[in-house]
Motif scaffolding. Structure first.
Motif, PDB file in Angstrom:
ATOM      1  N   ASP A   8       0.823  -1.213   0.000  1.00  0.00           N
ATOM      2  CA  ASP A   8       0.000   0.000   0.000  1.00  0.00           C
ATOM      3  C   ASP A   8       0.860   1.267   0.000  1.00  0.00           C
ATOM      4  OD1 ASP A   8      -2.495   1.397   0.105  1.00  0.00           O
ATOM      5  OD2 ASP A   8      -2.150   1.781   2.238  1.00  0.00           O
ATOM      6  N   ARG A   9       2.129   1.140  -0.345  1.00  0.00           N
ATOM      7  CA  ARG A   9       3.020   2.299  -0.282  1.00  0.00           C
ATOM      8  C   ARG A   9       2.632   3.352  -1.332  1.00  0.00           C
ATOM      9  NH1 ARG A   9       5.623  -1.837  -2.816  1.00  0.00           N
ATOM     10  NH2 ARG A   9       6.702  -1.432  -4.803  1.00  0.00           N
ATOM     11  N   MET A  10       3.006   4.607  -1.014  1.00  0.00           N
ATOM     12  CA  MET A  10       2.766   5.721  -1.928  1.00  0.00           C
ATOM     13  C   MET A  10       4.080   6.084  -2.609  1.00  0.00           C
ATOM     14  SD  MET A  10       1.147   9.469  -1.073  1.00  0.00           S
ATOM     15  CE  MET A  10       2.678  10.238  -0.559  1.00  0.00           C
ATOM     16  N   VAL A  11       4.021   6.490  -3.866  1.00  0.00           N
ATOM     17  CA  VAL A  11       5.220   6.812  -4.638  1.00  0.00           C
ATOM     18  C   VAL A  11       5.371   8.324  -4.774  1.00  0.00           C
ATOM     19  CG1 VAL A  11       6.372   6.593  -6.872  1.00  0.00           C
ATOM     20  CG2 VAL A  11       5.123   4.647  -5.916  1.00  0.00           C
ATOM     21  N   VAL A  12       6.597   8.797  -4.533  1.00  0.00           N
ATOM     22  CA  VAL A  12       6.937  10.206  -4.744  1.00  0.00           C
ATOM     23  C   VAL A  12       8.220  10.256  -5.563  1.00  0.00           C
ATOM     24  CG1 VAL A  12       7.554  12.404  -3.672  1.00  0.00           C
ATOM     25  CG2 VAL A  12       5.887  10.907  -2.550  1.00  0.00           C
ATOM     26  N   ASP A  13       8.211  11.015  -6.657  1.00  0.00           N
ATOM     27  CA  ASP A  13       9.425  11.234  -7.440  1.00  0.00           C
ATOM     28  C   ASP A  13      10.152  12.449  -6.893  1.00  0.00           C
ATOM     29  OD1 ASP A  13       9.679   9.292  -9.696  1.00  0.00           O
ATOM     30  OD2 ASP A  13       7.626   9.956 -10.072  1.00  0.00           O
ATOM     31  N   VAL A  14      11.417  12.253  -6.517  1.00  0.00           N
ATOM     32  CA  VAL A  14      12.242  13.315  -5.932  1.00  0.00           C
ATOM     33  C   VAL A  14      13.275  13.749  -6.964  1.00  0.00           C
ATOM     34  CG1 VAL A  14      13.834  13.921  -4.083  1.00  0.00           C
ATOM     35  CG2 VAL A  14      11.934  12.342  -3.624  1.00  0.00           C
ATOM     36  N   TYR A  15      13.294  15.056  -7.279  1.00  0.00           N
ATOM     37  CA  TYR A  15      14.241  15.589  -8.250  1.00  0.00           C
ATOM     38  C   TYR A  15      15.158  16.600  -7.574  1.00  0.00           C
ATOM     39  CZ  TYR A  15      11.217  13.466 -11.741  1.00  0.00           C
ATOM     40  OH  TYR A  15      10.494  12.569 -12.480  1.00  0.00           O
ATOM     41  N   GLY A  16      16.465  16.384  -7.722  1.00  0.00           N
ATOM     42  CA  GLY A  16      17.443  17.324  -7.188  1.00  0.00           C
ATOM     43  C   GLY A  16      18.207  17.985  -8.314  1.00  0.00           C
ATOM     44  N   GLN A  17      18.451  19.275  -8.175  1.00  0.00           N
ATOM     45  CA  GLN A  17      19.295  20.002  -9.112  1.00  0.00           C
ATOM     46  C   GLN A  17      19.930  21.152  -8.351  1.00  0.00           C
ATOM     47  OE1 GLN A  17      15.842  21.421 -11.655  1.00  0.00           O
ATOM     48  NE2 GLN A  17      17.052  23.311 -11.639  1.00  0.00           N
ATOM     49  N   GLN A  18      21.032  21.657  -8.856  1.00  0.00           N
ATOM     50  CA  GLN A  18      21.709  22.764  -8.173  1.00  0.00           C
ATOM     51  C   GLN A  18      20.814  24.007  -8.190  1.00  0.00           C
ATOM     52  OE1 GLN A  18      25.052  22.568 -10.893  1.00  0.00           O
ATOM     53  NE2 GLN A  18      26.414  21.873  -9.262  1.00  0.00           N
ATOM     54  N   TYR A  19      20.323  24.495  -7.047  1.00  0.00           N
ATOM     55  CA  TYR A  19      20.500  23.962  -5.695  1.00  0.00           C
ATOM     56  C   TYR A  19      19.120  23.921  -5.035  1.00  0.00           C
ATOM     57  CZ  TYR A  19      25.335  24.958  -6.685  1.00  0.00           C
ATOM     58  OH  TYR A  19      26.556  24.985  -7.281  1.00  0.00           O
ATOM     59  N   GLU A  20      18.257  23.065  -5.533  1.00  0.00           N
ATOM     60  CA  GLU A  20      16.905  22.964  -5.002  1.00  0.00           C
ATOM     61  C   GLU A  20      16.325  21.584  -5.273  1.00  0.00           C
ATOM     62  OE1 GLU A  20      14.417  25.794  -6.946  1.00  0.00           O
ATOM     63  OE2 GLU A  20      14.487  24.766  -8.872  1.00  0.00           O
ATOM     64  N   TRP A  21      15.210  21.338  -4.591  1.00  0.00           N
ATOM     65  CA  TRP A  21      14.474  20.089  -4.746  1.00  0.00           C
ATOM     66  C   TRP A  21      13.086  20.392  -5.297  1.00  0.00           C
ATOM     67  CZ3 TRP A  21      17.172  15.719  -3.394  1.00  0.00           C
ATOM     68  CH2 TRP A  21      18.233  15.858  -2.494  1.00  0.00           C
ATOM     69  N   HIS A  22      12.513  19.434  -6.010  1.00  0.00           N
ATOM     70  CA  HIS A  22      11.064  19.493  -6.243  1.00  0.00           C
ATOM     71  C   HIS A  22      10.546  18.058  -6.309  1.00  0.00           C
ATOM     72  CE1 HIS A  22      11.827  18.821 -10.589  1.00  0.00           C
ATOM     73  NE2 HIS A  22      10.557  18.458 -10.653  1.00  0.00           N
ATOM     74  N   GLU A  68      25.415  15.668  -0.085  1.00  0.00           N
ATOM     75  CA  GLU A  68      26.498  15.410  -1.036  1.00  0.00           C
ATOM     76  C   GLU A  68      26.967  16.747  -1.588  1.00  0.00           C
ATOM     77  OE1 GLU A  68      29.123  12.824  -2.753  1.00  0.00           O
ATOM     78  OE2 GLU A  68      27.349  12.093  -1.706  1.00  0.00           O
ATOM     79  N   LEU A  69      28.253  17.058  -1.411  1.00  0.00           N
ATOM     80  CA  LEU A  69      28.780  18.335  -1.878  1.00  0.00           C
ATOM     81  C   LEU A  69      28.532  18.457  -3.381  1.00  0.00           C
ATOM     82  CD1 LEU A  69      30.297  20.927  -1.247  1.00  0.00           C
ATOM     83  CD2 LEU A  69      32.443  19.697  -1.639  1.00  0.00           C
ATOM     84  N   GLY A 114      26.525  26.287  -3.898  1.00  0.00           N
ATOM     85  CA  GLY A 114      25.291  26.504  -3.141  1.00  0.00           C
ATOM     86  C   GLY A 114      24.808  25.293  -2.380  1.00  0.00           C
ATOM     87  N   HIS A 115      25.694  24.312  -2.180  1.00  0.00           N
ATOM     88  CA  HIS A 115      25.294  23.058  -1.528  1.00  0.00           C
ATOM     89  C   HIS A 115      24.618  23.283  -0.173  1.00  0.00           C
ATOM     90  CE1 HIS A 115      25.574  19.170   0.419  1.00  0.00           C
ATOM     91  NE2 HIS A 115      26.403  19.672   1.318  1.00  0.00           N
ATOM     92  N   SER A 116      25.171  24.163   0.644  1.00  0.00           N
ATOM     93  CA  SER A 116      24.646  24.362   2.005  1.00  0.00           C
ATOM     94  C   SER A 116      23.240  24.948   2.014  1.00  0.00           C
ATOM     95  CB  SER A 116      25.586  25.262   2.810  1.00  0.00           C
ATOM     96  OG  SER A 116      25.693  26.539   2.214  1.00  0.00           O
ATOM     97  N   THR A 117      22.813  25.519   0.902  1.00  0.00           N
ATOM     98  CA  THR A 117      21.471  26.120   0.845  1.00  0.00           C
ATOM     99  C   THR A 117      20.442  25.172   0.246  1.00  0.00           C
ATOM    100  OG1 THR A 117      21.790  27.080  -1.374  1.00  0.00           O
ATOM    101  CG2 THR A 117      22.541  28.378   0.530  1.00  0.00           C
TER     102      THR A 117
END
Length: 253
Positions: A121-135, A204-205, A209-212
């Motif tokens: 019954d798990r739910m799926v979420v697609d995680v996208y990373g790019q310099q320097y944000e997530w969506h 992951e460095l 802008g990694h720290s933000t």
């Protein structure tokens, strides 16, 4: 090994192991537990701390004893006695680390298999990373968001993607950390146990802008609250990466 007080050395190792373990286990190294995997991972860490304390104690006790027992006397500039070796000692210092490493590997394997067991019954979420944000894209709901929202007490399958370089998905309270690697899809399975506001960080460095590179995480109190939130979000545009795509196009900031 003639003249070596083995029982006393063993007793010293045990005492030092206990003292070191107690000191090292006092701090709460990982902080709050907010997923079903957290306690299992923390227990694994505690076991590794005790084993490390044991190895440390053996090395330190033997080192101190050797330095004290066979130290050069004042004014003694002669060469030491020739030593051929000790077969029993060499076997011992080969077998003990082997047993410890095998135990740690098997225990870690069992823990990993347990925390990655799939809930139908798990739910799926697609995680996208790019310099320097997530969506985040929610394929079942057909919506996208710059904040990560999930329901409490339901397993989430996070499908990890990177739009440029290697990033790493980590919510400290959940413990699980997984890399987002360009060209492949990695996965993490997490069941949040507390409805609260958290923070996703990249570990992951990945550039200047990694720290933000952070994103708000909201664990909704119920599935109904999550569904209500999802209903108010923007639909996934046709131009955005498709679920499961491993080489998606970089998005505009």
């Amino acid at each position: 090994m003639r003249g070596v007080p083995i029982p006393k050395l063993i007793a010293a190792v045990i005492v030092l192991t206990v003292i070191t373990s107690v000191i090292m286990l006092i701090p709460n190294w990982d902080g709050e537990q907010a997923s079903t995997a957290a306690s299992k991972i923390d227990t694994l860490l505690d076991v590794m701390i005790v084993l490390s304390s044991f190895v440390f104690s053996i090395v330190m006790v033997m080192l101190v004893y050797a330095v004290w027992k066979w130290r050069a006397k004042p004014g003694d500039e002669s060469d030491g006695a020739p030593i051929h070796g000790n077969t029993k000692l060499e076997i011992a210092w080969t077998v003990i680390p082997t047993v410890i490493v095998l135990f740690g590997a098997i225990y870690s394997w069992v823990t990993l298999s347990d925390i990655e067991a799939h809930d139908p019954d798990r739910m799926v979420v697609d995680v996208y990373g790019q310099q320097y944000e997530w969506h985040f894209n929610y394929p079942t709901q057909g919506v996208t968001s710059r904040e990560l929202h999930v329901p409490v007490d339901r397993q989430i399958e996070f499908r990890m993607h990177s739009l440029d370089v290697i990033h790493s998905f980590w919510v400290p309270e959940w413990r699980i950390k997984k890399d987002n690697v360009p060209g492949i899809t990695t996965r993490a399975y997490i069941t949040p146990t507390k409805a609260e506001d958290l923070t996703l960080v990249c570990t992951e460095l990945c550039g200047f802008g990694h720290s933000t590179m952070r994103a708000p995480v909201v664990v909704e109190k119920s599935q109904a609250d999550f569904d209500k939130w999802a209903a108010a979000q923007q639909p996934i545009p046709d131009s955005e990466p498709k679920p499961g795509e491993t080489t998606p196009t970089r998005l505009k900031q």
